[in-house]
Design a protein around this motif. Structure first.
Motif, mmCIF file in Angstrom:
data_model
loop_
_atom_site.group_PDB
_atom_site.id
_atom_site.type_symbol
_atom_site.label_atom_id
_atom_site.label_comp_id
_atom_site.label_asym_id
_atom_site.label_seq_id
_atom_site.Cartn_x
_atom_site.Cartn_y
_atom_site.Cartn_z
ATOM 1 N N THR A 156 0.846 -1.188 0.000
ATOM 2 C CA THR A 156 0.000 0.000 0.000
ATOM 3 C C THR A 156 0.884 1.242 0.000
ATOM 4 O OG1 THR A 156 -0.072 0.137 2.408
ATOM 5 C CG2 THR A 156 -1.747 -1.229 1.330
ATOM 6 N N ASP A 157 0.297 2.382 -0.270
ATOM 7 C CA ASP A 157 1.061 3.634 -0.264
ATOM 8 C C ASP A 157 1.628 3.924 1.127
ATOM 9 O OD1 ASP A 157 0.561 4.004 -2.933
ATOM 10 O OD2 ASP A 157 -1.151 5.351 -2.628
ATOM 11 N N ASP A 158 0.847 3.613 2.172
ATOM 12 C CA ASP A 158 1.333 3.842 3.529
ATOM 13 C C ASP A 158 2.546 2.965 3.831
ATOM 14 O OD1 ASP A 158 -0.580 5.726 4.037
ATOM 15 O OD2 ASP A 158 -1.940 4.357 5.085
ATOM 16 N N ALA A 159 2.521 1.717 3.366
ATOM 17 C CA ALA A 159 3.654 0.819 3.593
ATOM 18 C C ALA A 159 4.893 1.317 2.860
ATOM 19 C CB ALA A 159 3.297 -0.593 3.143
ATOM 20 N N LYS A 160 4.710 1.836 1.653
ATOM 21 C CA LYS A 160 5.844 2.375 0.897
ATOM 22 C C LYS A 160 6.452 3.571 1.626
ATOM 23 C CE LYS A 160 4.163 0.913 -3.667
ATOM 24 N NZ LYS A 160 3.649 1.358 -4.976
ATOM 25 N N GLN A 161 5.592 4.420 2.164
ATOM 26 C CA GLN A 161 6.099 5.586 2.882
ATOM 27 C C GLN A 161 6.848 5.169 4.140
ATOM 28 O OE1 GLN A 161 5.875 8.819 1.670
ATOM 29 N NE2 GLN A 161 7.406 9.104 3.289
ATOM 30 N N LEU A 162 6.360 4.111 4.808
ATOM 31 C CA LEU A 162 7.037 3.621 6.005
ATOM 32 C C LEU A 162 8.437 3.114 5.663
ATOM 33 C CD1 LEU A 162 6.946 2.969 9.009
ATOM 34 C CD2 LEU A 162 5.842 0.793 8.445
ATOM 35 N N LEU A 163 8.577 2.445 4.541
ATOM 36 C CA LEU A 163 9.902 1.983 4.108
ATOM 37 C C LEU A 163 10.820 3.169 3.820
ATOM 38 C CD1 LEU A 163 8.958 -1.009 1.802
ATOM 39 C CD2 LEU A 163 10.440 -1.122 3.809
ATOM 40 N N ILE A 164 10.260 4.197 3.201
ATOM 41 C CA ILE A 164 11.051 5.394 2.891
ATOM 42 C C ILE A 164 11.526 6.065 4.175
ATOM 43 C CG2 ILE A 164 10.904 7.730 1.934
ATOM 44 C CD1 ILE A 164 9.009 6.584 -0.205
ATOM 45 N N ASP A 165 10.665 6.096 5.193
ATOM 46 C CA ASP A 165 11.015 6.771 6.449
ATOM 47 C C ASP A 165 11.897 5.908 7.344
ATOM 48 O OD1 ASP A 165 9.474 8.911 5.661
ATOM 49 O OD2 ASP A 165 7.689 8.260 6.753
ATOM 50 N N CYS A 166 11.659 4.595 7.334
ATOM 51 C CA CYS A 166 12.283 3.728 8.333
ATOM 52 C C CYS A 166 13.555 3.054 7.838
ATOM 53 C CB CYS A 166 11.280 2.661 8.773
ATOM 54 S SG CYS A 166 11.915 1.513 10.012
ATOM 55 N N ALA A 167 13.540 2.522 6.640
ATOM 56 C CA ALA A 167 14.672 1.721 6.168
ATOM 57 C C ALA A 167 15.613 2.486 5.251
ATOM 58 C CB ALA A 167 14.151 0.473 5.453
ATOM 59 N N LEU A 168 15.055 3.290 4.366
ATOM 60 C CA LEU A 168 15.880 3.918 3.334
ATOM 61 C C LEU A 168 16.966 4.834 3.896
ATOM 62 C CD1 LEU A 168 16.316 4.124 0.297
ATOM 63 C CD2 LEU A 168 14.712 6.052 0.276
ATOM 64 N N PRO A 169 16.669 5.699 4.875
ATOM 65 C CA PRO A 169 17.717 6.623 5.349
ATOM 66 C C PRO A 169 18.951 5.923 5.882
ATOM 67 C CG PRO A 169 15.554 7.346 6.092
ATOM 68 C CD PRO A 169 15.368 5.984 5.523
ATOM 69 N N ILE A 170 18.769 4.880 6.690
ATOM 70 C CA ILE A 170 19.937 4.236 7.290
ATOM 71 C C ILE A 170 20.714 3.431 6.260
ATOM 72 C CG2 ILE A 170 18.805 2.091 8.052
ATOM 73 C CD1 ILE A 170 20.417 2.487 10.701
ATOM 74 N N LEU A 171 20.031 2.904 5.224
ATOM 75 C CA LEU A 171 20.737 2.189 4.169
ATOM 76 C C LEU A 171 21.563 3.154 3.321
ATOM 77 C CD1 LEU A 171 17.994 -0.352 3.061
ATOM 78 C CD2 LEU A 171 20.133 -0.874 4.232
ATOM 79 N N ARG A 172 21.026 4.335 3.097
ATOM 80 C CA ARG A 172 21.775 5.341 2.340
ATOM 81 C C ARG A 172 22.944 5.876 3.139
ATOM 82 N NH1 ARG A 172 16.864 8.889 -0.452
ATOM 83 N NH2 ARG A 172 16.608 7.560 -2.314
ATOM 84 N N GLN A 173 22.737 6.049 4.436
ATOM 85 C CA GLN A 173 23.766 6.647 5.279
ATOM 86 C C GLN A 173 24.873 5.658 5.619
ATOM 87 O OE1 GLN A 173 23.731 9.807 5.998
ATOM 88 N NE2 GLN A 173 25.619 9.801 7.197
ATOM 89 N N SER A 174 24.564 4.357 5.597
ATOM 90 C CA SER A 174 25.530 3.336 6.008
ATOM 91 C C SER A 174 25.699 2.319 4.886
ATOM 92 C CB SER A 174 25.048 2.635 7.284
ATOM 93 O OG SER A 174 24.782 3.580 8.297
ATOM 94 N N PRO A 175 26.475 2.653 3.854
ATOM 95 C CA PRO A 175 26.574 1.776 2.680
ATOM 96 C C PRO A 175 27.282 0.463 2.930
ATOM 97 C CG PRO A 175 28.093 3.635 2.494
ATOM 98 C CD PRO A 175 27.238 3.911 3.678
ATOM 99 N N THR A 176 27.887 0.274 4.108
ATOM 100 C CA THR A 176 28.529 -1.007 4.399
ATOM 101 C C THR A 176 27.578 -1.983 5.076
ATOM 102 O OG1 THR A 176 29.356 -0.157 6.510
ATOM 103 C CG2 THR A 176 30.806 0.038 4.591
ATOM 104 N N LEU A 177 26.347 -1.546 5.358
ATOM 105 C CA LEU A 177 25.370 -2.420 5.994
ATOM 106 C C LEU A 177 24.530 -3.144 4.943
ATOM 107 C CD1 LEU A 177 24.012 -0.218 8.937
ATOM 108 C CD2 LEU A 177 25.626 -2.113 9.084
ATOM 109 N N TYR A 178 24.064 -4.313 5.321
ATOM 110 C CA TYR A 178 23.144 -5.088 4.508
ATOM 111 C C TYR A 178 21.800 -5.135 5.236
ATOM 112 C CZ TYR A 178 27.409 -6.657 2.172
ATOM 113 O OH TYR A 178 28.591 -6.697 1.502
ATOM 114 N N LEU A 179 20.767 -5.571 4.518
ATOM 115 C CA LEU A 179 19.436 -5.629 5.123
ATOM 116 C C LEU A 179 18.825 -6.995 4.858
ATOM 117 C CD1 LEU A 179 17.219 -3.876 6.587
ATOM 118 C CD2 LEU A 179 16.193 -3.598 4.318
ATOM 119 N N ARG A 180 18.398 -7.658 5.927
ATOM 120 C CA ARG A 180 17.676 -8.914 5.789
ATOM 121 C C ARG A 180 16.186 -8.640 5.868
ATOM 122 N NH1 ARG A 180 18.560 -13.268 10.307
ATOM 123 N NH2 ARG A 180 17.142 -11.863 11.432
ATOM 124 N N VAL A 181 15.451 -9.111 4.877
ATOM 125 C CA VAL A 181 13.996 -8.962 4.832
ATOM 126 C C VAL A 181 13.404 -10.340 5.093
ATOM 127 C CG1 VAL A 181 12.021 -8.204 3.480
ATOM 128 C CG2 VAL A 181 14.256 -7.133 3.120
#
Length: 259
Positions: A156-181
């Motif tokens: 949903t649009d709300d879920a997409k926004q949550l990913l943008i707010d919650c996951a995207l910033p730290i992945l952009r800021q910390s390029p040596t980190l990986y993410l398990r989904v």
């Protein structure tokens, strides 16, 4: 001393006393200290000096962390981050010790990475190597409930926004980190109404939908690891709506490779 003579350092800690507090016994001081430190990413003076080379990046990382927790509904402090951090002690110590700028620490756990790759760039590592070698979970992100359209794997649009707010910033800021989904899907009853393979496919496809959306936002696919799971066995083919809700989740965990 821990880097130059670990056994001696362990004995000093044991001899200090407070063994119940430190967890380092006199009989097994080296083994106890090594076990205790294995889960601690220790930073030496060189690590600290590199981390404080670029204060704006540290402030930005902490700001993104605040936003992450705020997006999950937690109260966050309002103090000025830039005023909280003072690098003077580290920088003065660095000048006094004249440390080598590329020094690598020799602690039990030398996975501390903040600033480590600022000069030489980000090392490349394959997804398989990252998972099978020394990758470990650093933390689970606070966002874990993502809504999908009914009977669908489309966010949903709300879920997409949550990913943008919650996951995207730290992945952009910390390029040596990986993410398990890691995804789970409910297995509703009555018995025989839904096949196990369909439950697994739904969980997998929803995890893939989240990963695909992050890739669209610029996250490299190689940094994302997708897993899925069935609900607990006592929740299989359940008619309990609360159990079904409990089993519908996606857990996002940050991974760091021991580079």
């Amino acid at each position: 001393m821990q880097q130059s003579d670990f056994a001696r350092a362990a004995r000093h800690i044991a001899d200090w006393g407070h063994n119940d507090y430190t967890g380092v016994s006199a009989e097994r001081s080296g083994e106890d200290l090594r076990n205790m430190l294995s889960g601690v990413a220790q930073a030496d003076l060189a690590d600290n000096a590199r981390a404080f080379e670029a204060m704006p990046q540290i402030v930005e990382r902490l700001r993104q962390t605040r936003n992450l927790w705020a997006s999950a509904g937690y109260a966050i402090p309002t103090s000025d981050i830039g005023a909280v951090i003072d690098p003077t002690f580290v920088q003065t110590s660095e000048r006094g010790k004249q440390i080598a700028p590329n020094a690598v620490n020799r602690f039990v756990n030398n996975s501390f990475a903040l600033g480590r790759f600022s000069a030489g760039g980000i090392p490349q590592i394959s997804a398989a190597a990252a998972l099978t070698a020394t990758t470990s979970v650093t933390s689970a992100l606070p966002c874990s409930r993502f809504d999908f359209l009914p009977n669908s794997t489309e966010l949903t649009d709300d879920a997409k926004q949550l990913l943008i707010d919650c996951a995207l910033p730290i992945l952009r800021q910390s390029p040596t980190l990986y993410l398990r989904v890691k995804s789970s899907s409910a297995w509703p009853g009555p018995k025989g109404a839904v096949r196990q393979i369909d439950v697994e496919n739904t969980a997998r496809e929803r995890a893939e939908a989240i990963a695909d959306f992050l890739v669209q936002l610029g996250v490299k696919k190689e940094r994302l690891f997708i897993t899925w799971t069935l609900p607990p066995e006592d929740h299989w083919e359940t008619l309990d709506l609360l159990k079904q809700v409990e089993d519908r989740y996606v857990e996002l965990s940050l991974l760091v490779s021991g580079l």
